[in-house]
Design an enzyme around this catalytic site. Sequence first.
Site, mmCIF file in Angstrom:
data_model
loop_
_atom_site.group_PDB
_atom_site.id
_atom_site.type_symbol
_atom_site.label_atom_id
_atom_site.label_comp_id
_atom_site.label_asym_id
_atom_site.label_seq_id
_atom_site.Cartn_x
_atom_site.Cartn_y
_atom_site.Cartn_z
ATOM 1 N N TYR A 1 1.445 -1.207 -0.027
ATOM 2 C CA TYR A 1 0.032 -0.005 -0.025
ATOM 3 C C TYR A 1 0.915 0.961 -0.053
ATOM 4 C CZ TYR A 1 -3.933 -2.972 1.304
ATOM 5 O OH TYR A 1 -5.160 -3.722 1.044
ATOM 6 N N PRO B 1 -16.482 -3.299 0.598
ATOM 7 C CA PRO B 1 -18.495 -3.414 0.893
ATOM 8 C C PRO B 1 -18.941 -2.665 -0.047
ATOM 9 C CG PRO B 1 -16.853 -2.544 2.520
ATOM 10 C CD PRO B 1 -15.527 -3.108 1.618
ATOM 11 N N LEU B 2 -18.567 -1.573 -0.261
ATOM 12 C CA LEU B 2 -19.372 -0.820 -0.899
ATOM 13 C C LEU B 2 -18.794 -0.725 -2.212
ATOM 14 C CD1 LEU B 2 -19.862 2.576 1.171
ATOM 15 C CD2 LEU B 2 -20.829 0.668 1.142
ATOM 16 N N LEU C 1 -20.224 1.930 -5.388
ATOM 17 C CA LEU C 1 -21.313 1.461 -5.761
ATOM 18 C C LEU C 1 -22.582 1.256 -5.658
ATOM 19 C CD1 LEU C 1 -22.701 1.167 -9.125
ATOM 20 C CD2 LEU C 1 -22.410 -1.564 -8.248
ATOM 21 N N GLY D 1 -22.718 2.969 -2.848
ATOM 22 C CA GLY D 1 -22.811 4.650 -1.611
ATOM 23 C C GLY D 1 -23.945 5.400 -1.876
ATOM 24 N N GLY D 2 -24.839 5.242 -2.560
ATOM 25 C CA GLY D 2 -25.614 5.860 -3.270
ATOM 26 C C GLY D 2 -25.348 7.179 -4.717
#
Length: 330
Positions: A53, A217-218, A222, A224-225
Amino acid sequence: MKYTQLGRTGLKVSRLVLGTMNFGPQTDEADSHAIMDTALDAGINYFDTANVYGWGENKGRTEEIVGSWFAKGGERRDKVVLATKVYGNMAAEGDAWPNHDKLSALNIRRAVDASLKRLGTDFIDVYQFHHIDRSTPFEEIWQAIDVLIQQGKILYVGSSNFPGYKIAQANEIAARRGGTIGLVSEQCLYNLAERRAEMEVVPAAQEYGLGVIPWSPLQGGLLGGVLKKEIQGGRRASGRAADTLADPAGRARIQSYEDLLDKHGIEPGEAALAWLLTRPGVTGPIVGPRTAEQLESALRAVELELSDEVLTGLDEIFPGPGPSPEAFAW
């Protein structure tokens, strides 16, 4: 904050995992430290990182940021269950020497010492294989791990992006050798929009006592609103999210998802996290906030109880693949 055991171990971890991938590339050191302080104050005790990272010429930078936060004291290191990963090539760009990546005993030994130095700690709680290594037998991998455990440099071992059969193979070989208890966690791509892990990976993890740690997890934003933010002129979708929205059927599915949650007054991103917390075998999803506000939203998800009506609606919009082998055989 709520806590659970990490798989079959006695280790207690928070039901949200703080992902640090944005620390360095997206979030500067000061803001990264502030996010980690907020997470720890909220009771999140499981922090996840990886040696690569920082990416590109800055590989290792994220571990350094976590290490500089530990160096501030205040029992930060003692309170954190620290997880990092090994596999990616850490040599400088364009200078990728043999044995500077993957899971050979040589690279594992080199990589763990380098991570310990960047993190400024004497040991890593959960040392994770970032990917399968098709060239190195598990007998060699476990021998290297046994040495590191005996040296006190690592405590537990986890996997990431492993198929179900590799989870089984790794732990069967560990059991035959004795010594190490084998893999205790699996990090996998798993969310409402991407449920293929339910076919093989999650069942294998449950069978062998691994905690499941979903990443993304989103689904890259996509879930996440994204459509609501698009209308409001917010950050536009990219990567996997943009690919889905480019397909009319995919876009319609996300619209149905957002409409369902709007009807019930629930924020989409919080619902996506809360849904994962209802799934069998899931220890906790990795949240990778770029800002303090994103972390606060994730924290609310831990307390969110989804009604049967909402859960049924989510399953109708994003049906899972079903159990294996029925999902593909009958």
